[in-house]
Design an enzyme around this catalytic site. Structure first.
Site, short mmCIF file in Angstrom:
data_model
loop_
_atom_site.label_atom_id
_atom_site.label_comp_id
_atom_site.label_asym_id
_atom_site.label_seq_id
_atom_site.Cartn_x
_atom_site.Cartn_y
_atom_site.Cartn_z
N HIS A 1 0.16 0.80 3.39
CA HIS A 1 -0.28 1.09 2.03
C HIS A 1 1.24 1.30 1.09
O HIS A 1 0.85 1.06 -0.21
CB HIS A 1 -0.90 2.56 2.22
N GLY B 1 -3.97 -5.40 0.38
CA GLY B 1 -3.31 -5.95 1.38
C GLY B 1 -3.92 -7.16 2.05
O GLY B 1 -5.43 -7.27 2.11
N GLN B 2 -3.09 -8.15 2.51
CA GLN B 2 -3.85 -9.37 3.11
C GLN B 2 -4.69 -8.79 4.54
O GLN B 2 -5.38 -9.45 5.13
CB GLN B 2 -2.64 -10.35 3.45
N LYS B 3 -4.00 -7.80 4.96
CA LYS B 3 -4.82 -7.12 6.34
C LYS B 3 -6.47 -7.11 6.11
O LYS B 3 -7.20 -7.47 7.16
CB LYS B 3 -4.21 -5.63 6.56
N MET C 1 -0.40 -2.38 10.96
CA MET C 1 -0.71 -0.98 10.66
C MET C 1 -2.21 -0.48 10.06
O MET C 1 -2.81 -1.49 9.45
CB MET C 1 0.12 -0.60 9.67
N LEU D 1 -1.97 7.53 4.70
CA LEU D 1 -1.26 6.42 4.20
C LEU D 1 -0.04 6.26 5.18
O LEU D 1 0.39 6.90 6.12
CB LEU D 1 -0.41 6.86 2.88
N HIS D 2 0.07 4.93 5.42
CA HIS D 2 1.21 4.23 6.51
C HIS D 2 2.11 3.34 5.64
O HIS D 2 1.79 2.96 4.31
CB HIS D 2 0.57 3.86 7.68
N GLN E 1 -11.84 -8.72 2.01
CA GLN E 1 -12.09 -7.74 0.94
C GLN E 1 -11.31 -8.31 -0.12
O GLN E 1 -11.56 -8.42 -1.28
CB GLN E 1 -11.28 -6.32 1.41
N SER F 1 -4.84 2.93 9.31
CA SER F 1 -5.23 4.28 9.67
C SER F 1 -5.92 4.51 11.07
O SER F 1 -5.78 5.35 11.49
CB SER F 1 -6.02 4.77 8.48
P1 AMP Z 1 -7.52 1.40 3.38
O1 AMP Z 1 -6.86 2.63 3.29
O2 AMP Z 1 -7.60 0.84 4.77
O3 AMP Z 1 -8.88 1.30 2.51
O4 AMP Z 1 -6.47 0.56 2.62
C1 AMP Z 1 -6.02 0.43 1.50
C2 AMP Z 1 -5.37 -0.81 0.98
O5 AMP Z 1 -4.24 -0.97 1.91
C3 AMP Z 1 -6.22 -2.07 1.16
O6 AMP Z 1 -5.84 -2.89 0.14
C4 AMP Z 1 -5.64 -2.68 2.53
O7 AMP Z 1 -5.73 -3.91 2.63
C5 AMP Z 1 -4.17 -1.98 2.48
N1 AMP Z 1 -3.55 -2.38 3.81
C6 AMP Z 1 -4.08 -1.47 4.80
N2 AMP Z 1 -3.38 -1.66 5.95
C7 AMP Z 1 -2.28 -2.59 5.66
C8 AMP Z 1 -1.33 -3.21 6.34
N3 AMP Z 1 -1.00 -3.01 7.42
N4 AMP Z 1 -0.49 -4.27 5.63
C9 AMP Z 1 -0.79 -4.44 4.38
N5 AMP Z 1 -1.82 -3.75 3.61
C10 AMP Z 1 -2.58 -2.85 4.30
#
Ligand code: AMP
Length: 281
Positions: free
Chosen positions: A38, A148-150, A185, A34-35, A154, A187
């Protein structure tokens, strides 16, 4: 300390108790490590909902052969602490066998929206995502789920899945959280060497150039992509996976920007694949 549940029955019980106490339930699906990206989702859920569940599961069905499933960063204890500090009540951290027991045979697929962008480059990726998210929805029964919009594609796919399957869950999409120099950001940023980390800002710089061109009334996708390509290719260790502009809702290819457009790119910096995007118009 936030409660960490490893199994489904335990999770259902904890969520049911919260519901009986009259609380609304928010879910933040993650793969851990987590960052702040998240945690912005966790804080939003904690602000909106009386009970926040963060799932931490490195989902094997969304990784392709040769991708980074085995070396994906894992650290449940630290994740539980960070999520708890951000307002989560429960961490659901199932094992792979819990989510995909022997004999598992069922998948959820969204058509068309999964054809382009990352879907074209990572066959089966979104089928894994929509399947695991459906399972998480069924296990946690949230009122709202946070994304996240990142991961723009998805988010569009999950919203469509919820609409198409009449799932009674509100999907909330929050802005991309960035490092001070603009790098989104992720992982996976942990994989970058110091030298690669500097070069990795080219994704954001390319997107900023796209925004600038749009502000200067440039509407030609060809022109925008050409300039973005030049910015990324100026870095020594980069390899473009794709740079695309698509309709922001249907994710269909466009040549001119006449309606909201998603400009998205995936770039290998060394061996690490990074993605980012911006919406224009
Ligand atoms: P992940 O752990 O990469 O599967 O991400 C989990 C959730 O966190 C997803 O909805 C991602 O879009 C969101 N997320 C990941 N990185 C960011 C970020 N930098 N800013 C906003 N949301 C994020």
């Amino acid at each position: 300390m936030t409660y960490v549940a490893r199994d489904i029955v335990e999770t259902r019980r904890a969520v049911a108790e919260a519901r009986t106490a009259g609380k609304t339930v928010g879910l933040v699906p993650t793969m851990g490590a987590l960052h702040e990206g998240h945690l912005s989702l966790v804080r939003a859920s904690a602000a909106d909902c009386g009970y926040t569940v963060v799932s931490v599961f490195v989902n094997p069905t969304q990784f392709g052969p040769g991708e980074d499933l085995e070396r994906y960063p894992r650290g449940l204890e630290n994740d539980a602490k960070l999520a708890g500090d951000a307002g989560a009540e429960l961490i659901f951290a199932p094992t792979t066998d819990t989510m995909y027991p022997a004999g598992y045979a069922t998948y959820v697929e969204v058509e068309r929206l999964t054809d382009g962008l990352c879907g074209a480059r990572r066959p089966g990726h979104f089928r894994g995502v929509t399947t695991v998210v459906t399972k998480l929805f069924n296990i946690c029964k949230p009122d709202a789920a946070y994304f996240g919009q990142k991961d723009a594609q998805q988010a569009v796919i999950i919203k469509r899945m919820v609409r198409d399957l009449d799932l009674d869950i509100e999907i909330r999409v929050l802005p991309t959280v960035r490092e001070p120099d603009g790098l989104a950001m992720s992982s996976r940023n942990e994989y970058l060497s110091a030298e690669e980390r500097l070069q990795a800002t080219c994704l954001y710089r390319a997107l900023q150039r796209a925004e600038e061109l749009y502000a200067e009334r440039v509407r030609s996708v060809g022109r925008i992509i050409a300039e973005m390509t030049a910015i990324v290719e100026a870095e020594r260790d980069t390899r473009i996976d794709y740079i695309s502009a698509v309709d922001a809702e249907e994710l269909s290819p466009i040549e001119e920007i006449t309606a909201p457009a998603l400009v998205a790119l995936a770039v290998f910096v060394g061996e690490t694949r990074l993605i980012d995007n911006v919406v224009l118009g």
